[in-house]
Design a protein around this motif. Structure first.
Motif, PDB file in Angstrom:
ATOM      1  N   UNK A  76       0.838  -1.190   0.000  1.00 22.42           N
ATOM      2  CA  UNK A  76       0.000   0.000   0.000  1.00 22.42           C
ATOM      3  C   UNK A  76       0.878   1.248   0.000  1.00 22.42           C
ATOM      4  N   UNK A  77       0.734   2.123   0.984  1.00 22.97           N
ATOM      5  CA  UNK A  77       1.499   3.371   0.892  1.00 22.97           C
ATOM      6  C   UNK A  77       2.937   3.218   1.376  1.00 22.97           C
ATOM      7  N   UNK A  94     -10.510  -5.198   4.465  1.00 23.33           N
ATOM      8  CA  UNK A  94      -9.430  -4.769   3.567  1.00 23.33           C
ATOM      9  C   UNK A  94      -8.978  -5.873   2.619  1.00 23.33           C
ATOM     10  N   UNK A 141      -9.343   1.862   2.255  1.00 24.00           N
ATOM     11  CA  UNK A 141      -8.771   1.964   3.610  1.00 24.00           C
ATOM     12  C   UNK A 141      -7.269   1.768   3.549  1.00 24.00           C
ATOM     13  N   UNK A 142      -6.528   2.777   3.969  1.00 24.06           N
ATOM     14  CA  UNK A 142      -5.066   2.633   4.001  1.00 24.06           C
ATOM     15  C   UNK A 142      -4.675   2.114   5.382  1.00 24.06           C
ATOM     16  N   UNK A 143      -3.371   1.970   5.604  1.00 25.88           N
ATOM     17  CA  UNK A 143      -2.895   1.503   6.919  1.00 25.88           C
ATOM     18  C   UNK A 143      -3.297   2.443   8.042  1.00 25.88           C
ATOM     19  N   UNK A 160      -9.901  -2.445  -0.385  1.00 28.69           N
ATOM     20  CA  UNK A 160      -8.442  -2.468  -0.250  1.00 28.69           C
ATOM     21  C   UNK A 160      -7.847  -1.078  -0.472  1.00 28.69           C
TER      22      UNK A 160
END
Lengths: 236, 519
Positions: free
Chosen positions: A13-14, B25, B34-36, B31
């Motif tokens: 992800x980021x 997620x 929603x980020x961390x 997915x």
């Protein structure tokens, strides 16, 4: 034979773990991959082994077949915690493995010879793998991975859980087989990396860098590596 | 003690919230949404977490409601004139089974591990807080549901109250009994399969007594409640003074490693991984001439024979009992009208029955725990020809095991047809049972290979897998409501199974090398 990695990037992800990595590994050498916890060593191995998809980049193998993408068939991957099929005996696992890979194995030897390579006794061979000690499982995992002669051998913390004598056996074994393989070994034990490996690669700040030893003695070489790892700007 | 309750509740709620977000997620649509950062204590986390907790509670409440509803449904449908007494009877004996099969105090799970070991919450207070918290929850839920269903069935208030008191104290007896048993024998009583079959089987037979017009006498219910009240109070006093709860849980955690799975019933998993001493030695004749995957699969089957066929054997025994009872009724001219009615519709229920007796999911679980979990780490195991070869071998193995209860159903049905003079149903019966056995065997194995639902820690965390399982159940459930005639249904099942088998083999060859791996 050469393993060429060009502009490899991988993010979760980021969170970027590997950024634009370009590096080559050559046959006949053992490479020690060092990095802090969470630096991305296992991610790097998983990318090579196609366990996870890479975001960008090329991973190619240059061998007698030409320059082609590396596939998991070219790789042997020894994980830090040895995981073996526990319902088989050592001998059954090896018999099964030899059957499956009979086309890939050149100069097939007798089963006993293979076991003697990793110093597993005749009694050990007929014991279920679930009753093996961690060291014995590790030897078994290593044996399976070197038998089919993979071109690239990835070893994730392979010696950490072994006793001193087994460690020495394993080091000898790796030095024997390195002529025909590209071996990349990740470790947190710097002494082991310096002692066993021909080249050290530091993975830090999402980048990989080969550390030249040039004329440095072991102490100075070690300090150079530690300073690189300590570098605050290298840590997220 | 209340602090312990508060902390353990907090841990439980955070755990439910984060697990819910984690599962969401995994779905492609969420997915990227929603980020961390979602795990930070943000408003969106609180909102999603709130839904997670509501969803979790409603799901538990729904399951409990479903339990009561099934008893109610059976009582009003099968025993129209005596539904009130049947409901009381079944509930009473199922509660006794619950004493033996259910427990919350020493079943090892992650939440307990977090609270007692990682967070080091005072174990005695934790035990007491959980005991009181759970008993209040049981009392409230049982009271509401029992009053609702008693009202529908016109069960008198005193009887309803007796049932509430009985079930409240019964649970305490179960908890104390299991702990006493564990302290003496160092294993959970329900993990001994012989006792399990004996105790649960006997209670189930007692539960079936209304079929021969025997019902729980109100006097026995009163005596049972008084006894349960006395024993339950003693159990409560015993549980309240336990001082070595932490030691006991440490020992259980050590044996079961709750961090490796979310399955609460750890002892079942332990037994599933175990290779019995007598299975270690394999008759060399069985391995003669076998090579490669055939060799591997034969060893796998021989070393886990007991685990793989245990539940198929249990089901077969239960089915033999049921068919024996039905044939006994026919021979004695009992319930002939009901049996005739069932014969007119039972073919439509075969898919649902075959769904329930299918052992595919347990067998694929055993395959993962005992074999693939390790071998998937090796690259040679992921090659498409190898995967297809092993898939076929395993398919035969699953069909072989599933055929055991299927044959019992087939022969049982044929006997019933013979005695009821409905021999016209024999061919449909054989065809349907055979093809449904093949279909469900293929289906579970295909789902396992294409959706590989387990992660490295042997936890099953795949929403697509659960979704497909639910759809399979739903279709099996909905077939009787469609009112299809027997012949079209049979043709449909035969054709669909053949088509499904061909497509599956193709898909396994093409897709499994990329889907069948460790996540």
């Amino acid at each position: 034979m050469k393993l060429n990695i060009n502009n490899l990037s991988k993010s979760y992800q980021e969170k970027e773990v590997l950024k634009d990595i370009t590096i080559s590994f050559e046959e006949g050498k053992i490479y020690g991959l060092v990095g802090r916890n969470g630096a991305g060593k296992t991610t790097f191995f998983n990318c090579l082994n196609e366990d996870i998809k890479i975001d960008f980049g090329m991973i190619n193998l240059e061998d007698e077949l030409g320059n082609h993408p590396l596939t998991y068939n070219d790789i042997g991957y020894v994980t830090s915690i040895p995981i073996v099929p526990e319902f088989l005996t050592g001998k059954e696992f090896l018999t099964f493995y030899l059957d499956i890979n009979k086309d890939k194995i050149k100069d097939r030897k007798e089963i006993e010879e293979y076991f003697s390579l990793v110093k597993l006794t005749k009694e050990d061979q007929d014991v279920l793998l679930k009753d093996y000690s961690t060291g014995m499982k590790n030897k078994m995992q290593m044996l399976i991975n070197i038998i089919s002669n993979p071109k690239v051998l990835l070893l994730d913390e392979p010696l950490t859980s072994l006793d001193i004598l087994v460690q020495e056996d394993m080091k000898k074994l790796l030095k024997t087989i390195k002529q025909d393989h590209i071996i990349i070994l990740s470790t947190h034990i710097l002494e082991l990396a310096i002692d066993l490996c021909d080249e050290i690669i530091v993975l830090n700040n999402k980048k990989m860098e080969k550390i030249e030893k040039s004329n440095l003695n072991t102490k100075k070489y070690k300090d150079k590596i530690i300073n690189m790892l300590k570098d605050d700007k290298n840590v997220e | 003690m209340w602090n312990s309750l508060k902390y353990s509740l907090e841990i439980e709620l955070i755990y439910i919230m984060n697990s819910f977000i984690y599962s969401l997620r995994k779905l492609p649509i969420f997915r990227d949404l929603f980020t961390n950062d979602i795990y930070k204590n943000t408003i969106s986390k609180k909102i999603i977490g709130f839904f997670g907790i509501v969803f979790w509670y409603l799901r538990n409440l729904f399951l409990k409601f479903l339990y009561f509803y099934i008893i109610y449904y059976v009582s009003i449908k099968a025993f129209q004139n005596t539904s009130k007494d049947t409901f009381i009877h079944i509930y009473f004996f199922l509660t006794i089974i619950g004493i033996y099969t259910h427990n919350y105090l020493i079943n090892p799970n992650k939440k307990k591990y977090f609270s007692l070991i990682l967070m080091n919450i005072d174990a005695t207070s934790y035990l007491r807080a959980n005991l009181i918290g759970n008993q209040i929850k049981i009392l409230l839920e049982n009271s509401i549901l029992l009053f609702v269903f008693s009202y529908l069935l016109k069960v008198s208030y005193p009887i309803t109250i007796l049932l509430i008191i009985f079930s409240f104290f019964a649970r305490l007896i179960g908890e104390a009994g299991l702990i006493l048993f564990y302290k003496k024998y160092h294993y959970m009583w329900y993990s001994n399969s012989k006792y399990y079959v004996l105790i649960v089987g006997t209670c189930l037979l007692l539960t079936l007594l209304p079929t021969i017009n025997i019902y729980l006498n109100h006097r026995i219910l009163l005596i049972g409640t008084i006894l349960s009240g006395i024993l339950g109070t003693l159990s409560f006093l015993y549980l309240f003074q336990i001082k070595d709860y932490k030691m006991m849980m440490k020992e259980i955690f050590h044996m079961t490693n709750p961090m490796n799975t979310k399955n609460n019933n750890e002892y079942l998993k332990q037994a599933m991984i175990e290779v019995r001493e007598k299975d270690k030695k394999i008759d060399s004749k069985k391995l003669q001439g076998k090579v490669g995957y055939d060799y591997l699969n034969t060893i796998f089957y021989e070393r886990h024979k007991e685990i793989l066929i245990r539940s198929a054997k249990r089901y077969s025994l239960i089915l033999i009992g049921i068919y024996g009872l039905v044939i006994y009724f026919i021979c004695n001219h009992l319930y002939i009208k009901t049996i005739k009615d069932v014969l007119n519709i039972h073919i439509l229920y075969l898919p649902l029955l075959m769904y329930f007796i299918n052992r595919g999911s347990i067998m694929t679980q055993a395959m993962f725990y005992n074999c693939d979990h390790a071998l998937l780490r090796y690259n040679f195991y992921r090659e498409s020809d190898a995967l297809l070869g092993l898939f076929k071998k395993r398919l035969f193995m699953i069909i072989k095991v599933n055929l055991l209860p299927a044959i019992v159903i087939g022969i049982g049905n044929i006997l019933v047809y013979y005695f009821m003079n409905r021999l016209d149903l024999i061919i449909i019966n054989i065809l349907l049972i055979f093809f449904l056995t093949i279909f469900f065997s293929v289906h579970y194995l295909v789902m396992y290979y294409l959706l590989q639902p387990y992660n490295k820690n042997m936890e099953m965390k795949s929403i697509p897998y659960l979704f497909v399982s639910f759809i399979t159940y739903f279709i099996s459930f909905i077939i009787p409501q469609t009112g299809l005639s027997f012949y079209p249904l049979t043709i449909l099942v035969v054709l669909f199974t053949i088509l499904y088998l061909i497509i599956s083999l193709y898909l396994i060859h093409k897709l499994a090398p990329s889907t069948f791996k460790m996540h």
